[in-house]
Design a protein around this motif. Structure first.
Motif, PDB file in Angstrom:
ATOM      1  N   ARG A  24     -22.286  42.768  43.158  1.00 16.46           N
ATOM      2  CA  ARG A  24     -22.571  41.615  42.722  1.00 16.46           C
ATOM      3  C   ARG A  24     -21.945  40.412  42.933  1.00 16.46           C
ATOM      4  NH1 ARG A  24     -21.905  43.650  36.719  1.00 16.46           N
ATOM      5  NH2 ARG A  24     -22.969  45.495  36.943  1.00 16.46           N
ATOM      6  N   TYR A  56     -21.008  36.444  42.103  1.00 15.61           N
ATOM      7  CA  TYR A  56     -21.177  35.271  41.057  1.00 15.61           C
ATOM      8  C   TYR A  56     -20.518  33.997  41.660  1.00 15.61           C
ATOM      9  CZ  TYR A  56     -21.877  39.208  37.969  1.00 15.61           C
ATOM     10  OH  TYR A  56     -22.233  40.208  37.019  1.00 15.61           O
ATOM     11  N   LEU A  59     -16.812  31.711  45.060  1.00 11.77           N
ATOM     12  CA  LEU A  59     -17.443  33.179  44.966  1.00 11.77           C
ATOM     13  C   LEU A  59     -16.872  34.183  44.650  1.00 11.77           C
ATOM     14  CD1 LEU A  59     -20.178  32.413  47.880  1.00 11.77           C
ATOM     15  CD2 LEU A  59     -20.142  31.676  45.406  1.00 11.77           C
ATOM     16  N   THR A 112     -32.125  33.000  42.900  1.00 14.94           N
ATOM     17  CA  THR A 112     -31.315  31.843  42.373  1.00 14.94           C
ATOM     18  C   THR A 112     -31.779  30.700  43.001  1.00 14.94           C
ATOM     19  OG1 THR A 112     -29.743  33.431  41.892  1.00 14.94           O
ATOM     20  CG2 THR A 112     -29.003  31.093  41.744  1.00 14.94           C
ATOM     21  N   GLN A 167     -18.500  27.511  34.101  1.00 17.58           N
ATOM     22  CA  GLN A 167     -19.926  28.184  34.386  1.00 17.58           C
ATOM     23  C   GLN A 167     -19.605  29.437  35.262  1.00 17.58           C
ATOM     24  OE1 GLN A 167     -22.632  25.473  35.578  1.00 17.58           O
ATOM     25  NE2 GLN A 167     -23.731  25.561  33.657  1.00 17.58           N
ATOM     26  N   ARG A 168     -20.248  30.574  34.911  1.00 16.39           N
ATOM     27  CA  ARG A 168     -20.203  31.925  35.875  1.00 16.39           C
ATOM     28  C   ARG A 168     -21.708  32.248  36.016  1.00 16.39           C
ATOM     29  NH1 ARG A 168     -16.567  37.118  36.405  1.00 16.39           N
ATOM     30  NH2 ARG A 168     -18.134  38.170  37.678  1.00 16.39           N
ATOM     31  N   VAL A 169     -22.241  32.050  37.359  1.00 13.41           N
ATOM     32  CA  VAL A 169     -23.604  32.418  37.334  1.00 13.41           C
ATOM     33  C   VAL A 169     -23.883  33.221  38.527  1.00 13.41           C
ATOM     34  CG1 VAL A 169     -25.828  31.293  38.334  1.00 13.41           C
ATOM     35  CG2 VAL A 169     -24.272  29.858  37.161  1.00 13.41           C
ATOM     36  N   ALA A 170     -24.673  34.433  38.103  1.00 14.72           N
ATOM     37  CA  ALA A 170     -24.747  35.500  38.922  1.00 14.72           C
ATOM     38  C   ALA A 170     -25.885  35.043  40.152  1.00 14.72           C
ATOM     39  CB  ALA A 170     -25.458  36.751  38.140  1.00 14.72           C
ATOM     40  N   LEU A 171     -25.407  35.208  41.275  1.00 16.23           N
ATOM     41  CA  LEU A 171     -26.218  34.926  42.338  1.00 16.23           C
ATOM     42  C   LEU A 171     -27.282  35.922  42.879  1.00 16.23           C
ATOM     43  CD1 LEU A 171     -23.627  33.157  44.620  1.00 16.23           C
ATOM     44  CD2 LEU A 171     -25.339  32.108  42.907  1.00 16.23           C
ATOM     45  N   THR A 172     -28.641  35.770  42.809  1.00 15.72           N
ATOM     46  CA  THR A 172     -29.445  36.527  43.297  1.00 15.72           C
ATOM     47  C   THR A 172     -30.228  35.964  44.557  1.00 15.72           C
ATOM     48  OG1 THR A 172     -31.114  35.939  41.696  1.00 15.72           O
ATOM     49  CG2 THR A 172     -29.499  37.749  41.010  1.00 15.72           C
ATOM     50  N   GLU A 189     -18.116  41.631  42.363  1.00 17.83           N
ATOM     51  CA  GLU A 189     -17.774  42.520  41.395  1.00 17.83           C
ATOM     52  C   GLU A 189     -18.563  43.626  41.516  1.00 17.83           C
ATOM     53  OE1 GLU A 189     -19.156  42.455  37.036  1.00 17.83           O
ATOM     54  OE2 GLU A 189     -17.504  41.190  37.053  1.00 17.83           O
ATOM     55  N   GLU A 237     -18.378  30.937  40.404  1.00 18.24           N
ATOM     56  CA  GLU A 237     -17.635  30.589  39.535  1.00 18.24           C
ATOM     57  C   GLU A 237     -17.244  28.877  39.491  1.00 18.24           C
ATOM     58  OE1 GLU A 237     -15.305  34.491  37.873  1.00 18.24           O
ATOM     59  OE2 GLU A 237     -14.176  32.942  39.133  1.00 18.24           O
TER      60      GLU A 237
END
Length: 119
Positions: A31, A33, A107, A52, A44-49, A110, A35
């Motif tokens: 994954r 993210y 970035l 997104t 903020q912590r945003v999961a990047l897909t 994880e 940050e």
């Protein structure tokens, strides 16, 4: 050149390749993210897909654009614009820093590790 020279060259190349693989595995993950840190605190912590699409405005000082699996500092009100000129971040471990506004975009990768399998 003697055969010992070739052994030393081969050992150095092997060590360099092993280090490159180790560093690549450290930065990679399942994954990704983005940050956003402001004044030393994670805001903020945003999961990047791949889907997104988000624009984040930080009190009118910095604008961050998240687009798919990438992130960039699109705008800043500081004089030097180093954070904006950093460009697009696409791999874990990369960062854009705005020192005057004390904002960090980085970035983080994880790994998704399995603890146990239950049947």
């Amino acid at each position: 050149m003697r055969w010992g020279d070739f052994v030393i060259i081969a050992a150095v190349l092997l060590a360099a390749a092993a280090l490159a693989v180790f560093l690549a595995m450290q930065a990679a993950g399942d994954r990704l993210y983005a940050e956003i840190w402001k004044d030393g605190e994670l805001t903020q912590r945003v999961a990047l897909t791949p889907d997104t699409r988000e624009t984040i405005d930080l009190d009118g000082h910095n604008t961050i654009v998240l687009d798919g699996l990438t992130a960039r500092m699109a705008g800043a009100d500081c004089r030097d614009q180093v954070c904006v000129r950093t460009g697009t971040l696409s791999r874990a471990g990369q960062a854009a820093v705005c020192l005057p506004n004390r904002v960090v975009l980085k970035l983080v990768g994880e790994k998704n590790e399995v603890d146990a399998i239950v049947s």
